[in-house]
Motif scaffolding. Sequence first.
Motif, mmCIF file in Angstrom:
data_model
loop_
_atom_site.group_PDB
_atom_site.id
_atom_site.type_symbol
_atom_site.label_atom_id
_atom_site.label_comp_id
_atom_site.label_asym_id
_atom_site.label_seq_id
_atom_site.Cartn_x
_atom_site.Cartn_y
_atom_site.Cartn_z
ATOM 1 N N LYS A 100 4.386 2.351 1.846
ATOM 2 C CA LYS A 100 5.069 3.599 1.478
ATOM 3 C C LYS A 100 4.214 4.733 2.004
ATOM 4 C CE LYS A 100 6.671 6.009 -2.689
ATOM 5 N NZ LYS A 100 8.078 6.139 -2.323
ATOM 6 N N TYR A 101 4.773 5.573 2.838
ATOM 7 C CA TYR A 101 3.995 6.631 3.487
ATOM 8 C C TYR A 101 4.611 7.974 3.123
ATOM 9 C CZ TYR A 101 1.072 8.664 7.186
ATOM 10 O OH TYR A 101 0.130 9.373 7.879
ATOM 11 N N SER A 102 3.856 8.800 2.404
ATOM 12 C CA SER A 102 4.398 10.092 1.954
ATOM 13 C C SER A 102 3.625 11.240 2.593
ATOM 14 C CB SER A 102 4.283 10.231 0.441
ATOM 15 O OG SER A 102 4.738 9.063 -0.203
ATOM 16 N N THR A 103 4.331 12.235 3.040
ATOM 17 C CA THR A 103 3.699 13.396 3.671
ATOM 18 C C THR A 103 4.151 14.676 2.992
ATOM 19 O OG1 THR A 103 3.896 12.275 5.792
ATOM 20 C CG2 THR A 103 3.381 14.611 5.863
ATOM 21 N N VAL A 104 3.185 15.535 2.684
ATOM 22 C CA VAL A 104 3.547 16.903 2.350
ATOM 23 C C VAL A 104 2.893 17.766 3.414
ATOM 24 C CG1 VAL A 104 3.263 18.823 0.749
ATOM 25 C CG2 VAL A 104 3.852 16.573 -0.115
ATOM 26 N N GLN A 105 3.700 18.365 4.266
ATOM 27 C CA GLN A 105 3.190 19.092 5.416
ATOM 28 C C GLN A 105 3.361 20.585 5.185
ATOM 29 O OE1 GLN A 105 3.685 21.586 8.340
ATOM 30 N NE2 GLN A 105 5.453 20.291 8.654
ATOM 31 N N ASN A 106 2.235 21.282 5.142
ATOM 32 C CA ASN A 106 2.255 22.706 4.845
ATOM 33 C C ASN A 106 1.387 23.464 5.843
ATOM 34 O OD1 ASN A 106 2.676 25.083 3.410
ATOM 35 N ND2 ASN A 106 0.914 24.734 2.077
ATOM 36 N N TRP A 107 1.465 23.101 7.108
ATOM 37 C CA TRP A 107 0.739 23.836 8.146
ATOM 38 C C TRP A 107 1.175 25.286 8.137
ATOM 39 C CZ3 TRP A 107 -3.110 21.070 9.850
ATOM 40 C CH2 TRP A 107 -2.972 19.726 10.211
ATOM 41 N N TYR A 108 0.319 26.150 8.622
ATOM 42 C CA TYR A 108 0.661 27.574 8.676
ATOM 43 C C TYR A 108 1.939 27.781 9.499
ATOM 44 C CZ TYR A 108 0.310 32.544 9.680
ATOM 45 O OH TYR A 108 0.580 33.876 9.807
ATOM 46 N N PRO A 109 2.967 28.410 8.904
ATOM 47 C CA PRO A 109 4.271 28.519 9.582
ATOM 48 C C PRO A 109 4.403 29.720 10.517
ATOM 49 C CG PRO A 109 4.452 29.293 7.317
ATOM 50 C CD PRO A 109 3.010 28.870 7.509
ATOM 51 N N GLY A 110 3.379 30.556 10.618
ATOM 52 C CA GLY A 110 3.531 31.795 11.391
ATOM 53 C C GLY A 110 3.953 32.918 10.463
ATOM 54 N N VAL B 262 0.824 -1.206 0.000
ATOM 55 C CA VAL B 262 0.000 0.000 0.000
ATOM 56 C C VAL B 262 0.865 1.266 0.000
ATOM 57 C CG1 VAL B 262 -0.211 -0.039 2.534
ATOM 58 C CG2 VAL B 262 -1.925 1.182 1.175
ATOM 59 N N SER B 263 0.359 2.267 -0.710
ATOM 60 C CA SER B 263 1.036 3.565 -0.724
ATOM 61 C C SER B 263 0.058 4.609 -0.223
ATOM 62 C CB SER B 263 1.493 3.904 -2.140
ATOM 63 O OG SER B 263 1.926 5.252 -2.201
ATOM 64 N N TYR B 264 0.508 5.423 0.695
ATOM 65 C CA TYR B 264 -0.377 6.300 1.446
ATOM 66 C C TYR B 264 0.166 7.721 1.418
ATOM 67 C CZ TYR B 264 -3.519 7.391 5.336
ATOM 68 O OH TYR B 264 -4.509 7.906 6.119
ATOM 69 N N LEU B 265 -0.712 8.684 1.124
ATOM 70 C CA LEU B 265 -0.278 10.084 1.071
ATOM 71 C C LEU B 265 -0.986 10.885 2.139
ATOM 72 C CD1 LEU B 265 -0.981 10.824 -2.710
ATOM 73 C CD2 LEU B 265 1.005 9.685 -1.760
ATOM 74 N N GLU B 266 -0.297 11.848 2.679
ATOM 75 C CA GLU B 266 -0.883 12.675 3.719
ATOM 76 C C GLU B 266 -0.522 14.135 3.439
ATOM 77 O OE1 GLU B 266 -0.150 11.935 8.281
ATOM 78 O OE2 GLU B 266 1.396 13.202 7.435
ATOM 79 N N GLY B 267 -1.537 14.992 3.413
ATOM 80 C CA GLY B 267 -1.282 16.418 3.189
ATOM 81 C C GLY B 267 -1.934 17.226 4.297
ATOM 82 N N CYS B 268 -1.365 18.371 4.622
ATOM 83 C CA CYS B 268 -1.886 19.158 5.741
ATOM 84 C C CYS B 268 -1.840 20.663 5.466
ATOM 85 C CB CYS B 268 -1.045 18.955 6.999
ATOM 86 S SG CYS B 268 -0.305 17.359 7.201
ATOM 87 N N THR B 269 -2.908 21.367 5.849
ATOM 88 C CA THR B 269 -2.855 22.834 5.878
ATOM 89 C C THR B 269 -3.648 23.322 7.080
ATOM 90 O OG1 THR B 269 -4.864 23.147 4.580
ATOM 91 C CG2 THR B 269 -2.796 23.107 3.363
ATOM 92 N N ALA B 270 -3.514 24.596 7.403
ATOM 93 C CA ALA B 270 -4.277 25.189 8.498
ATOM 94 C C ALA B 270 -4.499 26.653 8.196
ATOM 95 C CB ALA B 270 -3.514 25.055 9.810
ATOM 96 N N PRO B 271 -5.581 27.258 8.733
ATOM 97 C CA PRO B 271 -5.779 28.683 8.494
ATOM 98 C C PRO B 271 -4.761 29.518 9.255
ATOM 99 C CG PRO B 271 -7.578 27.794 9.825
ATOM 100 C CD PRO B 271 -6.638 26.679 9.566
ATOM 101 N N GLN B 272 -4.680 30.771 8.826
ATOM 102 C CA GLN B 272 -3.720 31.697 9.383
ATOM 103 C C GLN B 272 -4.300 32.292 10.666
ATOM 104 O OE1 GLN B 272 -2.627 33.820 6.038
ATOM 105 N NE2 GLN B 272 -1.358 35.295 7.085
#
Lengths: 484, 252
Positions: free
Chosen positions: A268-278, A236-246
């Motif tokens: 296979k576990y892939s993450t693209v993490q794009n949470w609000y950085p400040g 299995v191949s698994y993707l994870e993406g993330c965002t958050a409001p400002q």
Amino acid sequence: MKIQDEKSFDELAGKQYKYGFVTDIESDSLPPGLNEQIVREISRRKNEPEWLTEWRVKAFKHWETMEQPTWAKVEFPPIDYQAISYYSAPKQKISAPKSLDEVDPELLATYEKLGIPLREQEVLAGVVAVDAVFDSVSVATTFRGKLEEMGIVFCSFSEAVQKHPELVRKYLGTVVPYKDNYFATLNSAVFSDGSFCYVPPGVRCPMELSTYFRINAANTGQFERTLLVADEGACVSYLEGCTAPQRDENQLHAAVVELVALGNAQIKYSTVQNWYPGDKDGRGGIYNFVTKRGHCRGDNSKISWTQVETGSAITWKYPSCVLKGDHSVGEFYSVAVTNNLQQADTGTKMIHIGKNTRSTIVSKGISAGRAQNSYRGLVRIQETAENARNFSQCDSMLIGDRCGAHTFPYIEVGNPTAQVEHEATTTKIGEDQIFYCNQRGLETEEAVNLIVNGFCKEVFRELPMEFAVEAQKLLGISLEGSVG
Amino acid sequence: MALLEIKDLHASVAGKPILKGINLTINFGEVHAIMGPNGSGKSTLSNVLAGNEAYEKTAGEVLFAEQNLDDLAAHERACAGMFLAFQYPVEIPGISNMYFLKAAVNAVRAYQGREQLDAMEFLDFVETRKKVVKIRDDLLERAVNSGFSGGEKKRNEIFQMAMLEPKLGILDETDSGLDIDALRIVADGVNALRSPERGFLVITHYQRLLNYIEPDFVHVLVHGQIVKSGGKELALELESEGYASWSGEEGP
């Protein structure tokens, strides 16, 4: 070409976080604060079986005895755990949506803005099955019918607790026990939802599975829990993406991901993490304190982590592999980008237990602005791990002269037949490189993207195709204006 | 119109004046050589022309195909047709030479309002340019200049020039550090690119490069000023007499 002068920081201020919108949805939240009552209430609202309620309470009681760890190279003011609301569910007219038609249209509009293929027809085009987590509960799981035919269970964690309690009970906490660490223990007590996946023996999952996380409500923590089990010979191949409001205040995200690979299984576990950085002065942003671990339980199993981390004010994350089965393989490919006042302390752990186990670590850290970026990695070869092999490569790139890059490799070898290699480099994007690109017709920003993408290539090529394109764009956005 | 018109150009590096009033006009189709001792300002001239911000233009005016260079950023100068073959080409790890060239060629084409080349068209174009300037395929596949020998780097510069088809090619001491075979290959490439639509500014310390690239004009640069101009015979004169009579220093 002057790099990183005051002017370029002013330009940075103009940079907008693209995903910083807030969705106006009524949410059903518990009041801020944490005690045994709250923990029991979360469990009650989710209609959980008693064993799970007690497991949460045990975790909570243990958490009360623990102290927040201080060893990471990150700095932040004390977190007031009593000021956080531990449960926030978008209020639905009907208690559980049975189809997308029943999902709040505003919620769907939010996902559309994010570009998530939530609607099934769009999903068909992308051949991705998505389980979307909004604040604390899972909103809709697409493409389920097709997966069910193959015996694959892919649903929200809450649903799995109701429909497949035996599977959840068998595996929950077996990779990351509730006593594991401060944040994982907190998660065990209060986790509200997440994704669950079980791939039966011999089945290759025909599409990329995907979870999309988004923190919407203010003052809420997101504590999702993901459990992924690949049975004998499954893949299995698994993707994870993330965002958050400002938002101006910091938000806590303490997730736990557990992966289990039985004999000959591959995850296979892939993450693209794009949470609000400040913002550029370090106000607001997500505290991303995440525990991710995979167990290669059976012989010849394989777990591969790929992560592209561009968001969050603070990242504290070490996706790890425990290589128990003989000939099992662990991989970790990471790009971590920090700009402005972001801090990242990230890396991996590779624990070799079985014979002939192999692991590969490729870590690329990029620092710009006044950011601090640390790689922290442990390679441990247990006495039992005959002929274990590890190769680690940790490269850091600095943009400007006010940021920092740090490498903390820990290597513990308990078996003389092991071969462990560690390579590390630090480079700086030079003014001469930028001028060279300029002189060939490339604008400065394009030149930086080119150089950075070249630097990260080994990691990007591990990502599934559509994610790789996304990751490249994200890198461009994250470093916008970092060279002036 | 002139290809390049330099009028009373002054420039400093880190506050120190280096160029002290350069006047030079290059017409389309001409090859000019600038010779001078170390520290005379040769590299400063090429960097100022190309728009390197580490070099500060303090006075004067430069027109490139009638455009004032002050109005153009470094990448715009490149896109408008100015090419600098670097004395020390930098390495860019991780980016293949081909990928880099495609990005550069398409950036220049976009600026000039021409259509972008897709991958197939680009490969065809590379093949046609390889007939003009010879380059080994493996150099095109490797990361830009990474691990290249000195000669390979210089040859790569000339190949890039062939790909970008500039109006003006500036060669900044391209001959330094080259053995005689490499020198000949580089010179052959430049000669193949000579045309009535293109001019060259060849900056060199030694006369020997000019045995292979025959200039129309030779200028002697000393202490930031052109002290003498003449035909190609001036280079031979310098070879025998050195720069001593102008600079008060030992010749090469």
